[in-house]
Design a protein around this motif. Structure first.
Motif, PDB file in Angstrom:
ATOM      1  N   TYR A 124      36.171  23.680  30.972  1.00 58.26           N
ATOM      2  CA  TYR A 124      37.333  23.450  30.110  1.00 58.26           C
ATOM      3  C   TYR A 124      38.275  22.402  30.686  1.00 58.26           C
ATOM      4  O   TYR A 124      38.668  21.448  30.002  1.00 58.26           O
ATOM      5  N   ASP A 125      38.655  22.542  31.941  1.00 55.23           N
ATOM      6  CA  ASP A 125      39.616  21.615  32.532  1.00 55.23           C
ATOM      7  C   ASP A 125      39.065  20.193  32.591  1.00 55.23           C
ATOM      8  O   ASP A 125      39.806  19.219  32.397  1.00 55.23           O
ATOM      9  N   GLU A 126      37.782  20.063  32.853  1.00 54.22           N
ATOM     10  CA  GLU A 126      37.185  18.733  32.912  1.00 54.22           C
ATOM     11  C   GLU A 126      37.222  18.053  31.548  1.00 54.22           C
ATOM     12  O   GLU A 126      37.542  16.865  31.432  1.00 54.22           O
ATOM     13  N   LEU A 127      36.922  18.804  30.495  1.00 54.17           N
ATOM     14  CA  LEU A 127      36.894  18.218  29.162  1.00 54.17           C
ATOM     15  C   LEU A 127      38.294  18.008  28.593  1.00 54.17           C
ATOM     16  O   LEU A 127      38.473  17.202  27.670  1.00 54.17           O
ATOM     17  N   MET A 128      39.286  18.708  29.133  1.00 52.42           N
ATOM     18  CA  MET A 128      40.668  18.568  28.650  1.00 52.42           C
ATOM     19  C   MET A 128      41.508  17.717  29.602  1.00 52.42           C
ATOM     20  O   MET A 128      42.738  17.754  29.555  1.00 52.42           O
ATOM     21  N   ALA A 129      40.849  16.929  30.434  1.00 54.75           N
ATOM     22  CA  ALA A 129      41.562  16.175  31.466  1.00 54.75           C
ATOM     23  C   ALA A 129      42.543  15.162  30.894  1.00 54.75           C
ATOM     24  O   ALA A 129      43.497  14.762  31.565  1.00 54.75           O
ATOM     25  N   ASP A 130      42.336  14.725  29.638  1.00 52.45           N
ATOM     26  CA  ASP A 130      43.219  13.725  29.058  1.00 52.45           C
ATOM     27  C   ASP A 130      44.451  14.327  28.383  1.00 52.45           C
ATOM     28  O   ASP A 130      45.307  13.609  27.871  1.00 52.45           O
ATOM     29  N   VAL A 131      44.571  15.662  28.365  1.00 54.62           N
ATOM     30  CA  VAL A 131      45.730  16.322  27.762  1.00 54.62           C
ATOM     31  C   VAL A 131      46.912  16.237  28.726  1.00 54.62           C
ATOM     32  O   VAL A 131      46.793  16.594  29.902  1.00 54.62           O
ATOM     33  N   ASP A 132      48.043  15.775  28.229  1.00 54.06           N
ATOM     34  CA  ASP A 132      49.247  15.621  29.048  1.00 54.06           C
ATOM     35  C   ASP A 132      50.018  16.946  29.047  1.00 54.06           C
ATOM     36  O   ASP A 132      51.008  17.115  28.332  1.00 54.06           O
ATOM     37  N   TYR A 133      49.562  17.887  29.876  1.00 53.28           N
ATOM     38  CA  TYR A 133      50.192  19.199  29.924  1.00 53.28           C
ATOM     39  C   TYR A 133      51.624  19.127  30.437  1.00 53.28           C
ATOM     40  O   TYR A 133      52.479  19.921  30.032  1.00 53.28           O
ATOM     41  N   ALA A 134      51.902  18.189  31.335  1.00 56.14           N
ATOM     42  CA  ALA A 134      53.256  18.065  31.872  1.00 56.14           C
ATOM     43  C   ALA A 134      54.243  17.735  30.761  1.00 56.14           C
ATOM     44  O   ALA A 134      55.330  18.311  30.678  1.00 56.14           O
ATOM     45  N   SER A 135      53.866  16.799  29.894  1.00 54.96           N
ATOM     46  CA  SER A 135      54.724  16.439  28.764  1.00 54.96           C
ATOM     47  C   SER A 135      54.883  17.605  27.810  1.00 54.96           C
ATOM     48  O   SER A 135      55.980  17.877  27.297  1.00 54.96           O
ATOM     49  N   TRP A 136      53.777  18.322  27.569  1.00 54.27           N
ATOM     50  CA  TRP A 136      53.800  19.484  26.683  1.00 54.27           C
ATOM     51  C   TRP A 136      54.738  20.554  27.242  1.00 54.27           C
ATOM     52  O   TRP A 136      55.528  21.163  26.515  1.00 54.27           O
ATOM     53  N   ALA A 137      54.675  20.786  28.549  1.00 58.43           N
ATOM     54  CA  ALA A 137      55.536  21.775  29.183  1.00 58.43           C
ATOM     55  C   ALA A 137      57.002  21.367  29.074  1.00 58.43           C
ATOM     56  O   ALA A 137      57.880  22.205  28.817  1.00 58.43           O
ATOM     57  N   ARG A 138      57.281  20.084  29.248  1.00 56.59           N
ATOM     58  CA  ARG A 138      58.669  19.614  29.125  1.00 56.59           C
ATOM     59  C   ARG A 138      59.190  19.838  27.714  1.00 56.59           C
ATOM     60  O   ARG A 138      60.363  20.189  27.522  1.00 56.59           O
ATOM     61  N   THR A 159      43.479  28.243  31.107  1.00 52.07           N
ATOM     62  CA  THR A 159      43.418  28.051  32.559  1.00 52.07           C
ATOM     63  C   THR A 159      44.782  27.725  33.151  1.00 52.07           C
ATOM     64  O   THR A 159      44.869  27.197  34.257  1.00 52.07           O
ATOM     65  N   GLY A 160      45.854  28.031  32.418  1.00 50.53           N
ATOM     66  CA  GLY A 160      47.202  27.887  32.972  1.00 50.53           C
ATOM     67  C   GLY A 160      47.769  26.491  32.913  1.00 50.53           C
ATOM     68  O   GLY A 160      48.727  26.187  33.635  1.00 50.53           O
ATOM     69  N   GLY A 161      47.226  25.647  32.041  1.00 52.99           N
ATOM     70  CA  GLY A 161      47.681  24.258  31.966  1.00 52.99           C
ATOM     71  C   GLY A 161      49.161  24.116  31.671  1.00 52.99           C
ATOM     72  O   GLY A 161      49.801  23.162  32.131  1.00 52.99           O
ATOM     73  N   LEU A 162      49.738  25.054  30.903  1.00 53.83           N
ATOM     74  CA  LEU A 162      51.182  25.059  30.653  1.00 53.83           C
ATOM     75  C   LEU A 162      51.896  26.130  31.474  1.00 53.83           C
ATOM     76  O   LEU A 162      53.042  25.933  31.884  1.00 53.83           O
ATOM     77  N   THR A 163      51.243  27.256  31.703  1.00 50.89           N
ATOM     78  CA  THR A 163      51.877  28.347  32.436  1.00 50.89           C
ATOM     79  C   THR A 163      52.323  27.896  33.816  1.00 50.89           C
ATOM     80  O   THR A 163      53.460  28.174  34.240  1.00 50.89           O
ATOM     81  N   ILE A 164      51.465  27.207  34.525  1.00 49.59           N
ATOM     82  CA  ILE A 164      51.771  26.822  35.904  1.00 49.59           C
ATOM     83  C   ILE A 164      52.898  25.790  35.973  1.00 49.59           C
ATOM     84  O   ILE A 164      53.847  25.964  36.752  1.00 49.59           O
ATOM     85  N   PRO A 165      52.872  24.704  35.189  1.00 52.34           N
ATOM     86  CA  PRO A 165      54.015  23.775  35.263  1.00 52.34           C
ATOM     87  C   PRO A 165      55.332  24.400  34.824  1.00 52.34           C
ATOM     88  O   PRO A 165      56.389  24.071  35.373  1.00 52.34           O
ATOM     89  N   LEU A 166      55.311  25.320  33.856  1.00 50.83           N
ATOM     90  CA  LEU A 166      56.552  25.989  33.463  1.00 50.83           C
ATOM     91  C   LEU A 166      57.067  26.882  34.592  1.00 50.83           C
ATOM     92  O   LEU A 166      58.276  26.987  34.817  1.00 50.83           O
ATOM     93  N   GLN A 167      56.157  27.521  35.323  1.00 54.75           N
ATOM     94  CA  GLN A 167      56.560  28.286  36.508  1.00 54.75           C
ATOM     95  C   GLN A 167      57.210  27.352  37.527  1.00 54.75           C
ATOM     96  O   GLN A 167      58.244  27.689  38.125  1.00 54.75           O
ATOM     97  N   GLU A 168      56.634  26.183  37.723  1.00 55.34           N
ATOM     98  CA  GLU A 168      57.178  25.222  38.674  1.00 55.34           C
ATOM     99  C   GLU A 168      58.537  24.695  38.218  1.00 55.34           C
ATOM    100  O   GLU A 168      59.339  24.241  39.043  1.00 55.34           O
ATOM    101  N   MET A 169      58.816  24.761  36.917  1.00 59.77           N
ATOM    102  CA  MET A 169      60.111  24.334  36.388  1.00 59.77           C
ATOM    103  C   MET A 169      61.166  25.429  36.497  1.00 59.77           C
ATOM    104  O   MET A 169      62.319  25.215  36.106  1.00 59.77           O
ATOM    105  N   GLY A 170      60.785  26.595  37.000  1.00 62.77           N
ATOM    106  CA  GLY A 170      61.760  27.626  37.290  1.00 62.77           C
ATOM    107  C   GLY A 170      61.694  28.863  36.421  1.00 62.77           C
ATOM    108  O   GLY A 170      62.433  29.833  36.668  1.00 62.77           O
ATOM    109  N   TYR A 171      60.821  28.880  35.422  1.00 58.86           N
ATOM    110  CA  TYR A 171      60.673  30.066  34.589  1.00 58.86           C
ATOM    111  C   TYR A 171      59.786  31.087  35.307  1.00 58.86           C
ATOM    112  O   TYR A 171      58.876  30.713  36.054  1.00 58.86           O
ATOM    113  N   SER A 172      60.046  32.368  35.077  1.00 64.83           N
ATOM    114  CA  SER A 172      59.211  33.430  35.641  1.00 64.83           C
ATOM    115  C   SER A 172      58.094  33.707  34.639  1.00 64.83           C
ATOM    116  O   SER A 172      58.281  34.410  33.653  1.00 64.83           O
TER     117      SER A 172
END
Length: 253
Positions: A9-23, A47-60
């Protein structure tokens, strides 16, 4: 669903800008009064593509998904960077957490995979019950325009050094669903290929259907936005983002 697909999944979705989506989700949460430091649950987290960056942005963050394989990959990614995001195996239609949260998210087409009116109602009720009074539900869907015209009845192919896949779509006008069949070939170390097959179905929900379902549960302040833009969607938008709020607690009488 997604059990064999999780491996690539992550390999095939490598072009998705999850960081922008999380913002963008952080912006929508801020508009709803949900700030970093609050408790947020993401449904169908993959696989946590949004969960992990949102955690890094300070959300629990707590991420839930039906696929144990997806969650295992998410947990490994979180562990690798020291993230404290929590991952739990649950069906979003039966969402239940020990403590209420300030926001529930359902991202990356999660609601499209709810293909019946009952599935949608079950999720909206479960999310409502999981939210604190005044909490916000945020989700996105691929639009009817995208499912019928962009995916439609078509075949998509891609060949990479590690993975080759054929993705066949068939639009079903009567049910307003698109059936997806993925045939995936993974190249092993010895040069041979291993085949995996994945069957999925997505429902094209209209704005009217989504709004009516939200109102029926009791959500308020319902708003639809364009694809990562906090503005009214255009007629041929391919993704909607939806915001709705659980009713505030009634004052004591």
């Amino acid at each position: 669903m997604y059990e064999s697909f999780a491996e690539v999944y992550d390999e095939l979705m490598a072009d998705v800008d999850y960081a922008s989506w999380a913002r963008f989700y952080a912006e929508l949460m801020a508009r709803a009064g949900v700030s970093p430091g609050t408790r947020v649950c993401e449904c169908a987290c993959g696989t946590g593509g949004l969960t992990i960056p949102l955690q890094e942005m300070g959300y629990s963050m707590t991420g839930i998904d039906r696929s144990q394989e997806m969650l295992w990959n998410a947990a490994q990614k979180a562990r690798a960077i020291g993230s404290k995001a929590v991952f739990v195996r649950q069906d979003m239609r039966n969402l239940h957490l020990h403590r209420p949260v300030d926001a529930v998210l359902a991202t990356c087409d999660g609601v499209n995979y709810l293909t019946t009116n009952q599935d949608l109602a079950d999720f909206l009720v479960a999310a409502y019950d999981t939210l604190k009074p005044g909490g916000v539900l945020l989700f996105d869907v691929s639009t009817p325009y995208k499912l019928e015209n962009t995916l439609g009845t078509s075949t998509i192919c891609e060949d990479t050094p590690h993975v080759t896949y054929m993705w066949q779509n068939r639009w079903q006008a009567r049910s307003r669903c698109v059936d997806l069949h993925l045939c995936i070939f993974v190249r092993e170390e010895d040069g041979r290929y291993r085949r995996m097959d994945e069957e999925q179905r997505q429902r094209a929900w209209s704005m009217e259907e989504l709004r009516a379902a939200l109102v029926a549960v009791g959500y308020q302040d319902i708003a639809f936005y364009g694809n990562q833009k906090p503005v009214t969607p255009k007629p041929q938008e391919e993704r909607w983002h939806v915001s709705a709020r659980r009713q505030e607690a009634l004052p004591d009488t």
